[in-house]
Design a protein around this motif. Structure first.
Motif, PDB file in Angstrom:
ATOM      1  N   THR A 127      22.260 -16.782   4.424  1.00  0.00           N
ATOM      2  CA  THR A 127      20.938 -17.231   4.477  1.00  0.00           C
ATOM      3  C   THR A 127      20.652 -18.148   3.547  1.00  0.00           C
ATOM      4  O   THR A 127      21.054 -17.755   2.354  1.00  0.00           O
ATOM      5  N   ASP A 128      20.165 -19.302   3.667  1.00  0.00           N
ATOM      6  CA  ASP A 128      19.742 -20.441   2.952  1.00  0.00           C
ATOM      7  C   ASP A 128      18.914 -20.200   1.940  1.00  0.00           C
ATOM      8  O   ASP A 128      17.603 -19.799   2.247  1.00  0.00           O
ATOM      9  N   ASP A 129      19.295 -19.993   0.593  1.00  0.00           N
ATOM     10  CA  ASP A 129      18.221 -19.674  -0.401  1.00  0.00           C
ATOM     11  C   ASP A 129      17.098 -20.516  -0.290  1.00  0.00           C
ATOM     12  O   ASP A 129      16.045 -20.062  -0.744  1.00  0.00           O
ATOM     13  N   ARG A 174      12.551  -9.568   5.128  1.00  0.00           N
ATOM     14  CA  ARG A 174      13.816 -10.038   4.640  1.00  0.00           C
ATOM     15  C   ARG A 174      15.078  -9.447   4.791  1.00  0.00           C
ATOM     16  O   ARG A 174      16.153  -9.935   4.757  1.00  0.00           O
ATOM     17  N   ALA A 193      14.843 -19.636   2.193  1.00  0.00           N
ATOM     18  CA  ALA A 193      13.998 -18.567   2.304  1.00  0.00           C
ATOM     19  C   ALA A 193      12.932 -18.625   1.039  1.00  0.00           C
ATOM     20  O   ALA A 193      11.807 -18.109   1.154  1.00  0.00           O
ATOM     21  N   LEU A 219      16.409 -20.209   9.335  1.00  0.00           N
ATOM     22  CA  LEU A 219      17.310 -19.400   8.702  1.00  0.00           C
ATOM     23  C   LEU A 219      17.994 -18.798   9.716  1.00  0.00           C
ATOM     24  O   LEU A 219      18.133 -18.513  10.588  1.00  0.00           O
ATOM     25  N   ARG A 220      19.205 -18.521   8.792  1.00  0.00           N
ATOM     26  CA  ARG A 220      20.530 -17.650   9.217  1.00  0.00           C
ATOM     27  C   ARG A 220      20.099 -16.293   9.261  1.00  0.00           C
ATOM     28  O   ARG A 220      19.883 -15.584   7.879  1.00  0.00           O
ATOM     29  N   ASN A 221      19.613 -15.540  10.220  1.00  0.00           N
ATOM     30  CA  ASN A 221      19.547 -14.055  10.309  1.00  0.00           C
ATOM     31  C   ASN A 221      20.382 -13.318  10.792  1.00  0.00           C
ATOM     32  O   ASN A 221      21.476 -13.741  11.466  1.00  0.00           O
ATOM     33  N   TYR A 222      20.459 -11.939  10.674  1.00  0.00           N
ATOM     34  CA  TYR A 222      21.494 -11.142  11.061  1.00  0.00           C
ATOM     35  C   TYR A 222      20.737  -9.966  12.045  1.00  0.00           C
ATOM     36  O   TYR A 222      19.601  -9.320  11.462  1.00  0.00           O
ATOM     37  N   TRP A 259      20.422 -18.066  14.514  1.00  0.00           N
ATOM     38  CA  TRP A 259      19.658 -19.075  14.026  1.00  0.00           C
ATOM     39  C   TRP A 259      18.322 -18.738  14.258  1.00  0.00           C
ATOM     40  O   TRP A 259      17.839 -18.464  15.405  1.00  0.00           O
ATOM     41  N   GLN A 276      17.712 -11.188   6.558  1.00  0.00           N
ATOM     42  CA  GLN A 276      18.566 -12.255   5.827  1.00  0.00           C
ATOM     43  C   GLN A 276      20.031 -11.502   5.437  1.00  0.00           C
ATOM     44  O   GLN A 276      20.123 -10.237   5.283  1.00  0.00           O
TER      45      GLN A 276
END
Length: 234
Positions: free
Chosen positions: A197-199, A190, A202, A219-222, A230, A193
């Motif tokens: 990030t869309d709850d 996680r 997740a 998910l939007r990740n970093y 994405w 995230q």
């Protein structure tokens, strides 16, 4: 007249009984066992039935017509084994490729020891067939290479540990996220995230993991440098 001579042979009989017990014990071993004189020409002087079966002989008598040197698939390996045994006096679980009397190759784990019996030097050896294990190891190496060089990011986590920490990531995972395997080891994934990030996605992922069910979410990740990407996560 009649002369009768009495000789106490109790010690000899005890030794014979002890020898018989040892022979019975060796015969019950699930691995091949044998004994021979040192040197290339030192033929088997004792073998158990497991050795007969493993080396493809018709009988113990047939196997005793051969020396252990006849069972090595590679002459250099045999010389290396002999030299090492001569130097150390014992070798434990030496993995080498052997051959049956019919020429069938197999992998074996050999344990050998030089022993002096009644003033004579012998080599006592134990041979275990490890062909299946070696095949499994080879298959595992192939699968490991395939995962390591897969064109998609792959990670493994230990679900039995608290917070489901990562225990492995492949090279592509490192390239995508910017994190090294050492940096992510022991952390829950996680950490990728962030604020956007869309709850709901997740939560879907968490629910599937808890229920041990497969799922795919986006998910939007970093990345490590903070750049968003994405992630289609299965």
């Amino acid at each position: 007249g009649l002369s009768i001579f009495f000789t106490d042979i109790s010690e000899r009989k005890e030794r014979e009984a002890e020898l018989k017990r040892y022979e019975e014990l060796i015969e019950t071993l699930p691995v091949a066992a044998g004994m021979n004189r040192p040197g290339e020409e030192g033929k088997f002087e004792f073998v158990n039935q497991a050795a007969v079966d493993l080396l493809g002989a018709e009988s113990k008598a047939e196997l005793k017509e051969h020396s252990p040197a006849d069972t090595y698939a590679n002459e250099d390996e045999r010389k290396q084994f002999s030299e090492r045994l001569r130097e150390t006096g014992t070798i434990d679980q030496y993995e080498v490729q052997l051959t049956t009397l019919d020429g069938e190759l197999f992998w074996a784990s050999v344990t050998a020891k030089i022993a002096v019996i009644d003033g004579e030097e012998y080599i006592i050896g134990i041979i275990e067939d490890i062909s299946e294990r070696k095949a499994n190891e080879q298959e595992l190496r192939y699968k490991t290479r395939a995962i390591e060089h897969a064109p998609i990011g792959v990670s493994l986590s230990d679900y039995d540990q608290e917070d489901n920490p990562l225990v492995y990531v492949n090279e592509r995972f490192e390239e995508i996220t910017g994190y090294t395997a050492e940096e992510v080891s022991g952390r829950n994934c996680r950490f990728l995230q962030g604020e956007e990030t869309d709850d709901e996605a997740a939560a879907t992922l968490r629910s599937a993991i808890e229920a041990s069910e497969p799922t795919t979410v986006e998910l939007r990740n970093y990345r490590k440098d903070g750049e968003m990407f994405w992630n289609r996560l299965s």
